[in-house]
Design an enzyme around this catalytic site. Sequence first.
Site, PDB file in Angstrom:
ATOM      1  N   ASP A  32      13.585  -3.554 -19.454  1.00  0.00           N
ATOM      2  CA  ASP A  32      12.526  -3.981 -20.375  1.00  0.00           C
ATOM      3  C   ASP A  32      11.224  -4.272 -19.625  1.00  0.00           C
ATOM      4  O   ASP A  32      11.247  -4.669 -18.460  1.00  0.00           O
ATOM      5  CB  ASP A  32      13.000  -5.241 -21.133  1.00  0.00           C
ATOM      6  N   ASN A  80      14.592   0.845 -31.654  1.00  0.00           N
ATOM      7  CA  ASN A  80      13.326   1.335 -31.093  1.00  0.00           C
ATOM      8  C   ASN A  80      12.691   2.455 -31.927  1.00  0.00           C
ATOM      9  O   ASN A  80      11.523   2.794 -31.733  1.00  0.00           O
ATOM     10  CB  ASN A  80      13.502   1.795 -29.636  1.00  0.00           C
TER      11      ASN A  80
HETATM   12  C1  IPE Z   1      15.569  -3.666 -25.621  1.00  0.00           C
HETATM   13  O1  IPE Z   1      14.232  -3.916 -25.427  1.00  0.00           O
HETATM   14  C2  IPE Z   1      15.854  -2.192 -25.573  1.00  0.00           C
HETATM   15  C3  IPE Z   1      15.662  -1.547 -24.279  1.00  0.00           C
HETATM   16  C4  IPE Z   1      15.266  -2.110 -23.184  1.00  0.00           C
HETATM   17  C5  IPE Z   1      15.989  -0.151 -24.231  1.00  0.00           C
HETATM   18  P1  IPE Z   1      13.223  -4.141 -26.644  1.00  0.00           P
HETATM   19  O2  IPE Z   1      11.893  -4.324 -26.024  1.00  0.00           O
HETATM   20  O3  IPE Z   1      13.361  -3.067 -27.649  1.00  0.00           O
HETATM   21  O4  IPE Z   1      13.769  -5.493 -27.278  1.00  0.00           O
HETATM   22  P2  IPE Z   1      13.014  -6.586 -28.147  1.00  0.00           P
HETATM   23  O5  IPE Z   1      12.380  -5.856 -29.305  1.00  0.00           O
HETATM   24  O6  IPE Z   1      11.982  -7.220 -27.269  1.00  0.00           O
HETATM   25  O7  IPE Z   1      14.074  -7.556 -28.557  1.00  0.00           O
HETATM   26  C1  IPE Z   2      11.496  -1.125 -22.428  1.00  0.00           C
HETATM   27  O1  IPE Z   2      10.148  -1.407 -22.330  1.00  0.00           O
HETATM   28  C2  IPE Z   2      11.758   0.309 -22.820  1.00  0.00           C
HETATM   29  C3  IPE Z   2      12.133   0.487 -24.233  1.00  0.00           C
HETATM   30  C4  IPE Z   2      12.452  -0.461 -25.048  1.00  0.00           C
HETATM   31  C5  IPE Z   2      12.145   1.829 -24.744  1.00  0.00           C
HETATM   32  P1  IPE Z   2       9.291  -1.868 -23.590  1.00  0.00           P
HETATM   33  O2  IPE Z   2       8.656  -0.664 -24.192  1.00  0.00           O
HETATM   34  O3  IPE Z   2      10.082  -2.678 -24.531  1.00  0.00           O
HETATM   35  O4  IPE Z   2       8.190  -2.757 -22.883  1.00  0.00           O
HETATM   36  P2  IPE Z   2       7.566  -4.106 -23.432  1.00  0.00           P
HETATM   37  O5  IPE Z   2       8.705  -5.029 -23.741  1.00  0.00           O
HETATM   38  O6  IPE Z   2       6.786  -3.753 -24.665  1.00  0.00           O
HETATM   39  O7  IPE Z   2       6.719  -4.591 -22.309  1.00  0.00           O
HETATM   40 MG    MG Z   3      10.465  -4.639 -24.676  1.00  0.00          MG
END
Ligand code: IPE
Ligand code: IPE
Ligand code: MG
Length: 265
Positions: A32, A80
């Site tokens: 993340d 996502n």
């Molecule tokens: C969890 O991260 C999913 C992945 C890292 C693939 P998200 O960024 O989607 O989770 P939330 O929305 O902050 O809970």
């Molecule tokens: C994790 O990074 C990857 C996915 C969830 C696809 P994020 O895209 O959630 O990055 P932040 O949390 O917005 O920084």
């Molecule tokens: Mg995230």
Amino acid sequence: MTSSKSDRVSPSDQDAQSCTLTVPRHVAIIMDGNGRWATRRGLPRLAGHRAGTENIRPITFKAAELGIRYLTLWAFSTENWRRPREEVEGLLQILSEVIQRETVDLHRHGAQLRHIGSLEGLAPDLQRQIREAIELTKNNDRIVLTIAFNYGGRAEIVQAIRRIIADGIPPEAVDESTIERYLQTAGMPDPDLIIRTSGELRTSNFLLWQAAYAEYYFTPTLWPDFTPEEFEAAIRDFQRRERRFGGLYGPPRPHPVTEPCASAP
Ligand code: IPE
Ligand code: IPE
Ligand code: MG
């Protein structure tokens, strides 16, 4: 479950006796923070996702070097899809690029690739690439690298229950091992350690069933900045913990891979 007297040895006693540290058998990572990494640099979010993929190979090699047998990386959740179309399409494109760029090298290093999550909703070409990478690497045994893509813990449990019902298994025959067999992680050990980068303190629907007794390691480091050195620090942190599994002492070490105490900091 019964435990013999010799089983009831605390990890610290065991370490003292054998001077070994247990290597987690299965480590899973919630990768993340890609978006914030990019935003802080004034870059589009997809640049963060691309930067994040550069970590996959070095972290996998470090895990294999440490003797970890299963590494699971969460790249895209069932939730996502709620993101803007442009970002979702970019993430699908990046997965395809990563498969093309990394598979041969991972294969050469003995990584067996697997996928958990649903292939539904992915373009037929991307599905084919995933299947081919799995097929190419299926006999490798240095490390099992599972990519969780379009994965969600609740969706996985729903799918398992549907298949149990469809197979006509009577309710009284369903126990925990039945559910485990119907999850996509069937045959894999539960994660011993789950790492989440970027400072968020939640699971966000990751490996809900399998994480029942996982240890968690949360770090503020954003995923593209997460290094093999920090990965190793997380493993060292895990090795200092005492797992109890509901009892008074940890059960016998589940995994024979150990390393000399001397290598601990
Ligand atoms: C969890 O991260 C999913 C992945 C890292 C693939 P998200 O960024 O989607 O989770 P939330 O929305 O902050 O809970
Ligand atoms: C994790 O990074 C990857 C996915 C969830 C696809 P994020 O895209 O959630 O990055 P932040 O949390 O917005 O920084
Ligand atoms: Mg995230």
